[in-house]
Design a protein around this motif. Structure first.
Motif, short mmCIF file in Angstrom:
data_model
loop_
_atom_site.label_atom_id
_atom_site.label_comp_id
_atom_site.label_asym_id
_atom_site.label_seq_id
_atom_site.Cartn_x
_atom_site.Cartn_y
_atom_site.Cartn_z
N TYR A 188 0.90 -1.35 -0.22
CA TYR A 188 0.17 -0.09 -0.06
C TYR A 188 0.71 1.10 0.07
CZ TYR A 188 -3.77 -3.06 1.51
OH TYR A 188 -4.56 -3.87 1.55
N VAL A 189 0.29 2.46 -0.69
CA VAL A 189 1.04 3.62 -0.43
C VAL A 189 -0.06 4.74 -0.38
CG1 VAL A 189 2.27 5.54 -1.99
CG2 VAL A 189 2.99 3.03 -1.81
N GLY A 190 0.34 5.65 0.51
CA GLY A 190 -0.30 6.97 0.58
C GLY A 190 0.82 8.22 0.09
N PRO A 191 0.79 8.64 -0.88
CA PRO A 191 1.83 9.77 -1.26
C PRO A 191 1.24 11.07 -1.10
CG PRO A 191 0.36 8.72 -3.24
CD PRO A 191 -0.10 8.44 -2.23
N ALA A 272 -2.42 15.28 0.09
CA ALA A 272 -2.25 13.78 0.41
C ALA A 272 -3.85 13.22 0.39
CB ALA A 272 -1.69 13.86 1.91
N PRO A 273 -3.59 11.99 -0.24
CA PRO A 273 -4.90 11.01 -0.14
C PRO A 273 -4.79 10.04 0.84
CG PRO A 273 -3.25 10.07 -1.58
CD PRO A 273 -2.52 11.42 -0.96
N TYR A 275 -4.15 6.10 1.86
CA TYR A 275 -3.37 5.33 0.98
C TYR A 275 -4.32 4.17 0.28
CZ TYR A 275 -3.89 2.02 5.03
OH TYR A 275 -4.56 1.03 6.08
N ASN A 321 4.55 6.93 1.70
CA ASN A 321 4.13 6.19 2.72
C ASN A 321 3.69 4.72 2.43
OD1 ASN A 321 4.08 8.20 5.29
ND2 ASN A 321 3.18 9.27 3.34
N TRP A 322 4.46 3.71 2.63
CA TRP A 322 4.58 2.33 2.23
C TRP A 322 4.47 1.37 3.10
CZ3 TRP A 322 7.33 -2.11 2.98
CH2 TRP A 322 7.01 -3.20 1.83
N SER A 323 3.36 0.33 3.04
CA SER A 323 3.29 -1.01 3.89
C SER A 323 2.92 -1.71 3.28
CB SER A 323 2.15 -0.25 5.02
OG SER A 323 0.86 -0.39 4.39
N ARG A 432 8.43 12.14 15.92
CA ARG A 432 8.69 12.08 14.47
C ARG A 432 10.22 12.68 14.24
NH1 ARG A 432 4.46 13.61 11.02
NH2 ARG A 432 2.32 12.79 11.93
N ARG A 434 11.95 14.07 10.97
CA ARG A 434 11.64 14.59 9.43
C ARG A 434 12.77 14.77 8.72
NH1 ARG A 434 6.75 15.30 7.81
NH2 ARG A 434 5.23 16.07 9.53
N ASN A 443 3.33 2.19 11.61
CA ASN A 443 2.98 1.00 10.93
C ASN A 443 3.14 0.85 9.48
OD1 ASN A 443 1.07 2.84 10.18
ND2 ASN A 443 -0.61 1.69 10.66
N ARG A 444 4.07 1.78 9.26
CA ARG A 444 4.36 2.06 7.93
C ARG A 444 5.83 2.76 7.68
NH1 ARG A 444 0.63 6.01 9.13
NH2 ARG A 444 1.31 8.03 8.78
N GLU A 446 7.96 5.83 5.59
CA GLU A 446 7.63 7.09 4.95
C GLU A 446 9.30 7.29 4.07
OE1 GLU A 446 6.47 10.53 7.28
OE2 GLU A 446 6.27 11.62 5.54
P1 ADP Z 1 2.46 13.74 7.69
O1 ADP Z 1 2.01 13.90 9.03
O2 ADP Z 1 3.59 12.56 7.69
O3 ADP Z 1 2.64 14.67 6.65
P2 ADP Z 1 -0.22 12.98 6.03
O4 ADP Z 1 -1.36 12.71 6.77
O5 ADP Z 1 0.12 14.18 5.38
O6 ADP Z 1 1.15 12.60 7.13
O7 ADP Z 1 0.02 11.71 5.17
C1 ADP Z 1 0.27 10.49 5.64
C2 ADP Z 1 -0.02 9.55 4.60
O8 ADP Z 1 0.37 8.09 5.09
C3 ADP Z 1 -1.26 9.62 4.11
O9 ADP Z 1 -1.53 9.42 2.67
C4 ADP Z 1 -1.91 8.23 4.79
O10 ADP Z 1 -3.23 7.74 4.19
C5 ADP Z 1 -0.77 7.19 4.54
N1 ADP Z 1 -0.83 6.11 5.41
C6 ADP Z 1 -1.41 5.86 6.68
N2 ADP Z 1 -1.33 4.62 6.97
C7 ADP Z 1 -0.83 3.82 6.12
C8 ADP Z 1 -0.46 2.48 5.76
N3 ADP Z 1 -0.53 1.73 6.83
N4 ADP Z 1 0.28 2.17 4.78
C9 ADP Z 1 0.52 3.06 3.66
N5 ADP Z 1 0.18 4.61 3.95
C10 ADP Z 1 -0.39 5.09 4.81
#
Ligand code: ADP
Ligand code: MG
Length: 693
Positions: A188-191, A272-273, A275, A321-323, A432, A434, A443-444, A446
């Motif tokens: 999974y990815v949340g970019p 950000a979407p 994931y 963000n990858w898991s 965190r 950064r 749980n992922r 970044e």
């Molecule tokens: P940040 O505080 O790091 O800026 P954001 O809320 O902007 O965080 O983005 C975090 C991203 O990580 C989102 O796209 C979220 O959906 C994604 N994310 C959360 N959990 C997981 C997961 N288990 N695997 C992959 N992506 C995830």
């Protein structure tokens, strides 16, 4: 805005629409392909195509297109109308199963790295049922893979899907020992997408922004980002209007857009979407970039996706963000309450650590582009050295395991606000960091190195494949072990010991870390040209071949395409710079100096002496002389680009000679910008661009 729940996915042929419009058996069969990865039953294609066409036409479509992702990094589409002529001179609207499943675009003009000669132009697109079809601009868009006549992959989606299958296969082998047999393991990815917004009108006045997407000249504004007042700052009305329309457009397309805010640099923002699978997240991120650019135009704005639009100010990245998890919902990177006793978690964590350490060069090259070279290692961006941040809690767990005793397992605890009326806050167990390129965030992982304009396909192809390789080696060992459960923990601990050099919890932006990383023997591949050759190394060729992600030929040709892209990007920047310097900056400087000189002469003719003005004219003249010398030098360098078939040799010339000459020319011009009168300066300055909205 209408009801978000109604709006969401209204332009997508998603599961709900499929369920409503397809015969039950057809829907069930398609769902099996989507969820479990079983091969598509060819008999259902006609039925699905017909339902898709009816739905598309009801929603205003006239055309369909196979939507694919060639090596250009952007998407490609060729639209065909649904019309079919009838005998009586009219048309009917048709869309067959064959039209849905396969397309045949001419492949000759897409980059192939010499994989295919132009006369062998045939290419095929193949429907990817795991990513939903959608409507864009009155066309039904069908996400597809893109292959050559001889079967070589010409795109980014096919290897991504292959890498997803590879990691699924190897993860399942490991999970078996924990008594779990999911039908699929999914990555999974949340970019998180960063971008700049500037005035459309001002952008049009700068050739560098128009032709290269970034500024090639520009002195620092009096106010940069030092006040940190933009990060999470109030969103201005105009920007907010833009963001609302972006949300609306992306929600219609089924993109799970969730978060929006101002970023650190002036005029910088992030979206950000939520994931999703790496495949869908990649498709959606491509759509997001397209919509950001399109919608900006509606608001008199221009969206810059380049990694470093402004020197001296933060660049834009795309945090990946990858898991991995099972398709029944278990996140395999979730530590649970007691990570030190959670052997399954430790094994998957170890697999990632081993992968990142053993294949740091390949991970680095997955983010190597001409644009990102300017960003990495500068202004709050991770360095080119890959390392992993685990945080205090996990580091403590790992250290205890390595030392052979149980850990105390740090708890998150309660945060004291000192105000009774505020709620009690339960802290996360880790803070965190950064500054880390590859940070564990609960749980992922970044991955913060990717550049903002990149497709995330290549990045996730690499992460999926290197982790698949670690899991494969772990599975091999487990399959040989007499007592797999004990062996699993030992394997994990052994990996923590062997690969601890890649763990770094400190400040990744500091110079000390770069020195320490060198002592640890971690690679520091500063530029694209340093990194890319590793893609062709025997280790890399073997890796991708073993997991069926790229054949040797595909890996080799891809390396050449990326090196060529690098040289082309710099070639365009070099020519743009020369044009701007010769046709705009130099004439402006001369004109301004002449106006002062004329004033001095006029004054002298009536007996007024102006020694300071004279000194200023002298200074301007000498700066301008220097500018001319730097223009001539870049011109000379531009005439000496090697005419070689060797793409690495050409790219190396751009890296060493061209960039050095460009940097010198820029310095000369930027100095002049600070002393030439504003009304003479030929294009908008950084202050204009960054503070005009
Ligand atoms: P940040 O505080 O790091 O800026 P954001 O809320 O902007 O965080 O983005 C975090 C991203 O990580 C989102 O796209 C979220 O959906 C994604 N994310 C959360 N959990 C997981 C997961 N288990 N695997 C992959 N992506 C995830
Ligand atoms: Mg964020």
């Amino acid at each position: 805005m209408s009801n978000v729940a109604e709006l969401f996915g209204s332009k997508v042929f998603n599961l709900a629409t499929m369920k409503a419009r397809l015969p039950k058996e057809t829907y069930k069969s398609l769902l099996k392909t989507i969820n479990d990865g079983t091969p598509l039953d060819p008999d259902i294609a006609d039925v699905v195509a017909n339902a898709m066409k009816d739905w598309a036409i009801e929603n205003g479509c006239t055309h369909y297109t196979h939507w694919f992702q060639p090596m250009t990094g952007v998407t490609a589409e060729k639209h065909d109308a649904f019309i079919q002529p009838t005998d009586d001179g009219n048309v009917i609207l048709e869309f067959s199963g064959k039209n849905l499943v396969m397309g045949e675009p001419d492949a000759s003009s897409f980059p192939s790295g010499g994989l295919r000669a132009t006369f062998e132009a045939r290419g095929y697109t193949a429907w990817d049922p795991t990513s939903f079809a959608f409507i864009k601009d009155n066309s039904l868009c069908i996400p597809t893979s893109f292959l050559s006549y001889t079967g070589e992959v010409l795109d980014k989606k096919t290897p991504l899907l292959r890498s997803m299958e590879a990691i699924s296969k190897e993860a399942k082998r490991v999970l078996k020992f924990f008594g779990k047999e999911p039908s699929k393991v999914v990555s999974y990815v949340g970019p998180e997408q960063e971008y700049f917004l500037i005035s459309k009108e001002l952008r049009a006045k700068r050739k560098d922004l128009v032709l290269t997407g970034r500024t090639l000249f520009g002195a620092m504004p009096a106010k940069g980002q030092e006040l940190d007042d933009h990060y999470f700052g109030q969103i201005k009305e105009k920007i907010s209007g833009f963001m609302k329309e972006v949300d609306e457009e992306l929600w219609k397309l089924g993109v799970f857009n969730k978060t929006k805010h101002n970023e650190v640099a002036p005029a910088q923002h992030e979206v950000a979407p939520i994931y999703s699978t790496t495949n869908i997240a990649t498709d959606h991120n491509q759509l997001t970039m397209e919509i950001l650019k399109k919608v900006a135009g509606h608001h008199g704005l221009s969206c810059l996706l380049n990694e470093k639009p402004f020197e001296g100010i933060n660049g834009s990245g795309k945090h990946n963000n990858w898991s991995i998890g099972t398709n029944d919902g278990e996140n395999l990177l979730s530590p649970g309450k007691h990570p030190s006793e959670n052997t399954q978690f430790l094994v998957f964590l170890a697999a990632v650590i081993k992968a990142v350490d053993e294949y740091a060069e390949i991970l680095r090259l997955s983010v190597a582009t001409a644009g990102n070279d300017h960003r990495l290692g500068a202004n709050e961006a991770p360095p080119a050295v890959v390392s992993i941040y685990l945080g205090d809690q996990l580091t403590e767990v790992i250290e205890s395991l390595k030392a052979g005793h149980d850990s105390s397992e740090k708890k998150g605890g309660v945060l004291e606000t000192g105000v009774d009326s505020l709620p009690i806050l339960y802290k996360d167990t880790t803070d965190r960091n950064r500054t880390s390129p590859f940070a564990f965030t609960g749980n992922r992982f970044e991955f913060r190195m990717p550049g903002s304009s990149q497709s995330i396909a290549g990045i996730n192809i690499v992460i999926n494949t290197i982790v698949a390789e670690s899991l494969s080696q772990i599975a091999d060992e487990l399959e040989k072990a007499d007592d797999p459960m004990t062996a699993a923990k030992e394997i994990a601990i052994d990996i923590f010991k062997k690969h601890d050099r890649i763990i770094f919890n400190g400040n990744g932006y500091s110079d000390e870390w770069i020195e320490e990383a060198a002592r640890r023997g971690l690679p520091n591949l500063k530029t694209t040209v340093d990194a890319l050759p590793y893609f062709k190394s025997e280790k890399s060729l073997k890796l991708f071949e073993k997991h069926g992600v790229f054949t040797r030929v595909e890996t080799e040709t891809r390396t050449d395409i990326m090196l060529e892209d690098y040289s082309k990007a710099l070639h365009i920047e070099m020519l743009t710079m020369l044009q701007m310097a010769k046709q705009e900056i130099l004439p402006a400087c001369v004109k301004y100096t002449n106006s002062i000189v004329k004033g001095i002469k006029d004054k002298e003719s009536i007996g007024i002496s102006a020694p300071n003005e004279k000194a200023k004219a002298q200074m301007l003249t000498s700066y301008t002389e220097d500018l001319i010398a730097k223009i001539d030098n870049l011109e000379k360098i531009s005439n000496n680009v090697p005419e070689s078939e060797d793409v690495l040799e050409v790219a190396t010339y751009y890296k060493d000679e061209v960039i050095a000459a460009m940097t010198e020319l820029r310095a000369a011009a930027d100095l002049l910008e600070t002393v030439v009168a504003k009304e003479y300066w030929p294009f908008p300055t950084y202050t204009d661009l960054l503070y005009s909205i």
